[in-house]
Scaffold this active site. Structure first.
Site, short mmCIF file in Angstrom:
data_model
loop_
_atom_site.label_atom_id
_atom_site.label_comp_id
_atom_site.label_asym_id
_atom_site.label_seq_id
_atom_site.Cartn_x
_atom_site.Cartn_y
_atom_site.Cartn_z
N ARG A 43 0.52 3.13 0.46
CA ARG A 43 0.96 4.29 1.27
C ARG A 43 2.19 3.84 2.04
O ARG A 43 2.08 3.16 3.05
CB ARG A 43 -0.15 4.71 2.23
CG ARG A 43 0.22 5.90 3.11
CD ARG A 43 -0.96 6.25 4.04
NE ARG A 43 -0.69 7.41 4.83
CZ ARG A 43 -0.09 7.39 6.03
NH1 ARG A 43 0.32 6.25 6.56
NH2 ARG A 43 0.09 8.51 6.69
N SER A 112 -8.27 14.00 1.32
CA SER A 112 -8.52 13.94 2.77
C SER A 112 -9.14 15.23 3.26
O SER A 112 -8.68 16.32 2.91
CB SER A 112 -7.21 13.73 3.53
OG SER A 112 -6.73 12.44 3.29
N LYS A 141 -1.06 7.08 12.87
CA LYS A 141 -0.75 8.41 12.32
C LYS A 141 -1.06 9.42 13.41
O LYS A 141 -2.21 9.60 13.79
CB LYS A 141 -1.59 8.66 11.07
CG LYS A 141 -1.34 10.01 10.40
CD LYS A 141 -2.07 10.04 9.05
CE LYS A 141 -2.25 11.44 8.50
NZ LYS A 141 -1.01 12.12 8.13
N1 TZP Z 1 -4.85 8.88 7.73
C1 TZP Z 1 -5.60 9.30 8.73
S1 TZP Z 1 -5.57 8.24 10.05
C2 TZP Z 1 -4.54 7.19 9.20
C3 TZP Z 1 -4.25 7.71 7.97
C4 TZP Z 1 -3.36 7.10 6.97
C5 TZP Z 1 -4.04 5.95 9.79
C6 TZP Z 1 -5.13 4.96 10.06
O1 TZP Z 1 -4.55 3.83 10.63
P1 TZP Z 1 -5.37 2.78 11.52
O2 TZP Z 1 -4.28 1.83 11.97
O3 TZP Z 1 -6.37 2.13 10.62
O4 TZP Z 1 -5.98 3.55 12.66
#
Ligand code: TZP
Ligand code: MG
Length: 521
Positions: A43, A112, A141
């Site tokens: 990603r 998702s 995110k």
């Molecule tokens: N999709 C929902 S939250 C997220 C993604 C790609 C990020 C999660 O990142 P982290 O650093 O594990 O909280």
């Protein structure tokens, strides 16, 4: 339902090469697989097709021999080009039905789910698992809903038989509760990509002893009763069998346990960063070999911007052994060992007069404020690991009387600590850290160019706090900082006086919206 055989979702790494510091993404993925990662999702939102394909091919070659599937985020074209094992789709990406047509029956397809109302349609699709997104608010995110929380995850578990991968704000500290709430696996970005071991090597403290070794005594154990003069001008009798020496690392845990017993509520991992600051800065009073008193006297070296700076804290004596002069002897020894032109401390109100007798003068008052954790992560913040460390260090130096490289390296990356930054144009406009404590979470430091930046960081840190209440230690002369705490409905619970012996150090108090700690300054 088309659940592909042998598909283990238990630890699902989602990549972010910008969080990997000095290591390549392939290195981090390789280490993660050795550590048990069972899926890797590529990603990389900012990469174009060609770079994605180059990276995807490298990951595919690395993962295939381990039987670890490679999933590509969003991009069915990239998944096809690198012969990935599947794709992960968001609600606004290519429809799953079309992705299935293009990728074929063997591909793994994840979708998702951000809200419960998305489940009904999703259940009719030919997909393999759901990404439950996000579980907790996360700075990785920020364009997400408020988060499912454990309750939302439990409800979803009850509503579908499909495998669930939970994502968002998950790390070693909370993975178990997420699995208990019904997830088949956890997906993480920062917990792996930004883990200290996957970034740069931390600098070693300048002076090291063998781990666990007890340092030599600073003062010989008196064989007879010794008379001494306390720093408060009181003549004290010291018992036989009392000795003072530098602490070994594990003894700092004892000191923090004493602090906790006093209701000081230290952070759960404070000892690790404190030790990094100055491994020679912690002193122990032991009675017949048993630790009974502690004090820290941490020295920050001189740099081109100012002289050396010392800070005294963690001054504690076991409650049942007070009034014997143990603390005073320890205090004297620590002060003597510190030898810095300026020494600071945060004194509780009742002790401030006593410290003036040792040459300390009140410089300002700090107030501990308490408020609620939670809320939404505001846009525009980033994980501080995305800012070059040298820039963070330079920003910190404007807001703190000394350069504290070793301390910050640890403080910013300890498990459970969340460090956020805010940029304006080319420069860092502020940063802050929140960490879990025995009770709730503490924000410290919170340094920012102005109130707007501080508010934004404060909101982000409250959202990232794993547990409430949240505490913020505010220097009262900074009126904007007081307004920040009060405008968030926080209430004052505790006060200290920042005192200095020697010239008050120069730093930019207007940027200090939250003190790092009362123990190390
Ligand atoms: N999709 C929902 S939250 C997220 C993604 C790609 C990020 C999660 O990142 P982290 O650093 O594990 O909280
Ligand atoms: Mg997407």
């Amino acid at each position: 339902m088309t659940r592909r055989p042998g598909f283990d979702l238990s630890l699902y790494l989602v990549t972010d090469r910008k969080l990997c510091g000095e290591r390549s993404l392939a290195d981090v993925a390789g280490l993660a697989v050795r550590g048990g990662a069972s899926v890797v999702q590529l990603r990389e939102k900012s990469l174009g097709f060609r770079d994605m394909v180059t990276l995807g091919r490298a990951l595919k070659a690395l993962l295939a021999p381990h039987g670890v599937p490679l999933i590509v985020n969003d991009r069915v074209d990239v998944a096809l080009a690198v012969q990935a094992d599947g794709v992960h789709l968001g609600q606004s990406d290519m429809p799953a039905t079309l992705a299935r047509q293009l990728l074929g029956p063997a591909a793994l397809i994840g979708l998702s789910l951000e809200r419960t109302d998305q489940l009904a349609e999703a259940e009719g699709l030919d997909i393999d698992y759901y990404g439950v997104s996000p579980i907790y608010p996360t700075p990785t995110k920020t364009d997400t809903g408020p988060g499912w929380g454990l309750g939302g995850l439990r409800d979803l578990r009850a509503a579908t038989a499909r495998p669930l991968v939970a994502i968002g704000g998950i790390g070693a500290h909370n993975a178990a509760e997420v699995i208990r709430a019904g997830a088949d696996g956890i997906a993480v970005v920062s917990a792996i990509c930004a883990a200290p071991g996957s970034r740069e090597r931390e600098p070693r403290p300048a002076r090291r002893r063998a781990p666990g070794a007890c340092p030599p005594p600073l003062t010989a154990t008196p064989t007879k009763e010794a008379r001494m003069t306390s720093p408060h001008g009181i003549s004290t009798t010291v018992d036989d069998g009392y000795a003072i020496r530098r602490m070994a690392r594990h003894e700092l845990d004892f000191a923090l346990a004493l602090a906790e017993a006093e209701g000081w509520n230290p952070g759960l991992r404070d000892a690790e960063a404190f030790w990094r600051a100055d491994a020679d800065g912690f002193f122990l009073g032991a009675q017949h070999g048993e630790p009974v008193a502690a004090v820290s006297a941490v020295r920050y070296a001189a740099d081109e911007q100012g002289p050396a700076f010392g800070f005294i804290g963690l001054y504690l004596v076991r409650p049942d052994l007070r009034g014997r002069g143990y603390g005073l002897r320890l205090w004297n020894a620590a002060l003597q060992a510190l030898a810095a032109p300026t020494i600071g401390l945060d004194a509780v109100v009742a002790q401030q007069r006593a410290y003036t007798k040792d040459g300390f003068a009140l410089a300002l008052r700090n107030s501990r404020y308490e408020g609620a954790a939670g809320g939404e992560m505001p846009p525009g913040l980033h994980r501080l690991v995305e800012t070059p460390f040298a820039e963070v260090l330079a920003y910190d130096r404007r807001c703190f009387p000394a350069r504290r490289e070793a301390f910050l390296t640890s403080w910013l990356s300890l498990p459970g600590h969340v460090a956020l930054g805010l940029r304006r144009g080319e420069s860092l406009a502020g940063y802050g850290v929140v960490r879990p404590c025995g009770v709730g979470s503490k924000i410290g430091p919170l340094f920012a160019d102005d109130a707007a930046a501080a508010h934004s960081l404060f909101h982000g840190l409250c959202a990232a706090a794993q547990q409430g209440p949240v505490f913020l230690d505010v220097p009262l002369p900074n009126a904007a900082a007081v307004r920040l705490a009060e405008s968030h409905g926080m209430r004052q619970v505790f006060e200290t006086g920042r005192m200095y012996r020697g010239p008050a150090p120069a730093y930019d108090l207007e940027r200090v919206f939250g003190v790092t700690s009362f123990e190390l300054g």
